[in-house]
Write a protein that holds these residues in place. Structure first.
Motif, short mmCIF file in Angstrom:
data_model
loop_
_atom_site.label_atom_id
_atom_site.label_comp_id
_atom_site.label_asym_id
_atom_site.label_seq_id
_atom_site.Cartn_x
_atom_site.Cartn_y
_atom_site.Cartn_z
N GLY A 116 42.20 -6.70 72.58
CA GLY A 116 42.45 -5.28 72.81
C GLY A 116 41.90 -4.80 74.14
N LEU A 117 40.67 -5.19 74.46
CA LEU A 117 40.06 -4.80 75.73
C LEU A 117 40.83 -5.37 76.91
CD1 LEU A 117 36.29 -5.27 74.84
CD2 LEU A 117 37.44 -3.10 75.27
N LEU A 118 41.21 -6.64 76.81
CA LEU A 118 41.92 -7.29 77.92
C LEU A 118 43.30 -6.68 78.14
CD1 LEU A 118 40.96 -11.02 77.26
CD2 LEU A 118 40.15 -9.54 79.11
N ARG A 119 43.94 -6.23 77.07
CA ARG A 119 45.26 -5.60 77.21
C ARG A 119 45.18 -4.39 78.12
NH1 ARG A 119 48.37 -4.76 71.79
NH2 ARG A 119 48.60 -6.99 72.20
N HIS A 120 44.21 -3.52 77.87
CA HIS A 120 44.08 -2.32 78.68
C HIS A 120 43.49 -2.63 80.06
CE1 HIS A 120 45.27 -0.10 75.20
NE2 HIS A 120 44.20 -0.45 74.50
N ALA A 121 42.64 -3.64 80.13
CA ALA A 121 42.07 -4.01 81.43
C ALA A 121 43.15 -4.52 82.37
CB ALA A 121 41.01 -5.08 81.24
N ARG A 122 44.12 -5.26 81.86
CA ARG A 122 45.22 -5.76 82.70
C ARG A 122 46.11 -4.60 83.16
NH1 ARG A 122 45.31 -9.99 78.53
NH2 ARG A 122 44.40 -11.89 79.43
N VAL A 123 46.33 -3.62 82.29
CA VAL A 123 47.10 -2.44 82.68
C VAL A 123 46.35 -1.67 83.77
CG1 VAL A 123 48.02 -0.22 81.92
CG2 VAL A 123 48.26 -2.24 80.46
N TYR A 124 45.04 -1.54 83.61
CA TYR A 124 44.20 -0.87 84.61
C TYR A 124 44.33 -1.56 85.96
CZ TYR A 124 39.99 0.77 87.02
OH TYR A 124 39.12 1.29 87.95
N SER A 125 44.25 -2.89 85.95
CA SER A 125 44.33 -3.65 87.20
C SER A 125 45.67 -3.45 87.90
CB SER A 125 44.09 -5.14 86.90
OG SER A 125 44.13 -5.90 88.08
N LEU A 126 46.77 -3.49 87.12
CA LEU A 126 48.10 -3.28 87.70
C LEU A 126 48.26 -1.85 88.21
CD1 LEU A 126 50.62 -5.19 85.39
CD2 LEU A 126 49.84 -5.81 87.67
N ALA A 127 47.74 -0.89 87.46
CA ALA A 127 47.85 0.51 87.88
C ALA A 127 47.14 0.73 89.21
CB ALA A 127 47.25 1.42 86.81
N GLN A 128 46.00 0.10 89.40
CA GLN A 128 45.29 0.21 90.67
C GLN A 128 46.11 -0.38 91.80
OE1 GLN A 128 42.99 2.41 90.44
NE2 GLN A 128 41.04 1.35 90.54
N ARG A 129 46.71 -1.52 91.56
CA ARG A 129 47.51 -2.17 92.59
C ARG A 129 48.79 -1.42 92.91
NH1 ARG A 129 49.89 -7.29 90.76
NH2 ARG A 129 51.81 -7.41 91.94
N PHE A 130 49.43 -0.85 91.89
CA PHE A 130 50.70 -0.16 92.10
C PHE A 130 50.51 1.29 92.56
CE2 PHE A 130 52.69 -3.07 88.67
CZ PHE A 130 52.88 -4.07 89.62
N GLY A 131 49.26 1.75 92.68
CA GLY A 131 49.02 3.11 93.15
C GLY A 131 49.35 4.16 92.12
N LEU A 132 48.95 3.92 90.86
CA LEU A 132 49.20 4.87 89.77
C LEU A 132 47.85 5.30 89.17
CD1 LEU A 132 52.16 2.95 88.09
CD2 LEU A 132 52.34 5.07 89.42
N PRO A 133 47.14 6.21 89.83
CA PRO A 133 45.79 6.58 89.38
C PRO A 133 45.75 7.20 87.99
CG PRO A 133 46.57 8.09 91.10
CD PRO A 133 47.53 6.94 91.05
N ALA A 134 46.77 7.96 87.61
CA ALA A 134 46.79 8.57 86.28
C ALA A 134 46.88 7.50 85.20
CB ALA A 134 47.95 9.56 86.15
N LEU A 135 47.66 6.46 85.45
CA LEU A 135 47.76 5.35 84.50
C LEU A 135 46.44 4.58 84.44
CD1 LEU A 135 49.20 3.47 82.57
CD2 LEU A 135 50.22 2.31 84.55
N ALA A 136 45.80 4.36 85.58
CA ALA A 136 44.51 3.67 85.61
C ALA A 136 43.48 4.44 84.79
CB ALA A 136 44.03 3.49 87.04
N SER A 137 43.47 5.76 84.93
CA SER A 137 42.54 6.59 84.17
C SER A 137 42.82 6.50 82.67
CB SER A 137 42.65 8.05 84.64
OG SER A 137 41.79 8.89 83.90
#
Length: 278
Positions: free
Chosen positions: A150-171
């Protein structure tokens, strides 16, 4: 019967009046064309982009993964370009007609990429938020979650959001991390991912990881001591971050103890004991 001389006099009179006023007597003044003084204060209403406009945009193919695990996903261009990173990739397509409308994501996780697309279409991703401090129960995560799925699922989304320039998704992904239950071993798996995939300057996600382990020494001794030791040897920065927080806490406790020991004595007199023996 109308006298011709009278008609001529009227026409000549109208022409002379037109010359005096600067107006062409043959042109009628339209009141609707006159300025009202409101032109400069009327607001400009921005054009609204509808969901239909997104669906009418071209389809972009995203090739995710490698080898037997490679999968092609499709997404509408207008939604993808909400991301500055994807917008830059799409910009290449507009400069040439020979380039296929395909974006290579060979090194990215399929589940995380799917969650990013779900967010672009729906403004959330599974498990969805049900309030500011709650989210849906994720039925795909085993309990207890010793692997940190569960933690890794959201951590991977966080990492992609940072790379794709989607700060709201990272938050949002970071918020879901804080709401996800795990075990000591699951937390170690999560910490290993964070210290491998995120920037050393990203204190938003790194500092809570170090703080978790700095404040749970009893967990280390009883549940994950061997894993914690391997983590410290593999990522010295992780060990240093945890040690720094432990030392900070020790200094604060020492400072409080010193302040209490040096506090001025009470001004109340001690009760005098009588020397008379009954």
């Amino acid at each position: 019967m109308v006298d011709a001389d009278e008609i001529i006099d009227e026409v000549v009179g109208d022409e002379e009046m037109g010359e005096a006023t600067g107006l062409d007597p043959t042109e009628a003044v339209d009141a609707d064309d006159e300025p009202t003084g409101l032109e400069d204060i009327e607001p400009d209403v921005p054009e609204r982009t509808t969901f239909l406009d997104y669906l009418r945009s071209p389809i972009i193919q995203l090739v995710v993964g490698q080898g037997a695990e490679q999968t092609t996903l499709s997404a509408h261009q207008a939604l993808l370009t909400k991301s500055p990173w994807f917008a830059a990739q799409v910009d290449v397509f507009s400069k040439t007609t020979t380039t296929p409308r395909t974006i290579d994501l060979a090194n990215d996780d399929l589940q995380a990429t799917s969650s990013v697309l779900e967010y672009l279409y729906k403004s959330d991703y599974y498990p969805r938020m049900t309030g500011t401090q709650s989210m849906e129960y994720d039925t795909t995560v085993p309990q207890p979650d010793n692997d940190g799925i569960g933690l890794l699922r959201h951590a991977r989304v966080y990492s992609l959001a940072q790379r794709f320039g989607l700060p709201a998704l990272a938050s949002m992904a970071h918020r879901k991390i804080t709401l996800t239950q795990s075990t000591a071993r699951g937390e170690i798996a999560y910490a290993r991912f964070v210290y491998t995939e995120t920037s050393p300057d990203d204190i938003t996600i790194r500092k809570p990881v170090a703080h978790f382990w700095a404040t749970r020494s009893h967990v280390l001794r009883h549940e994950a001591e061997a894993e914690f030791k391997r983590m410290c040897l593999e990522f010295p920065q992780f060990g240093y971050d945890v040690l720094s927080l432990v030392l900070d806490q020790q200094e604060k406790r020492s400072a409080r103890a010193e302040a209490q020991s040096t506090a001025p004595a009470s001004g109340r007199k001690r009760q005098r004991v009588s020397g008379i023996v009954p």
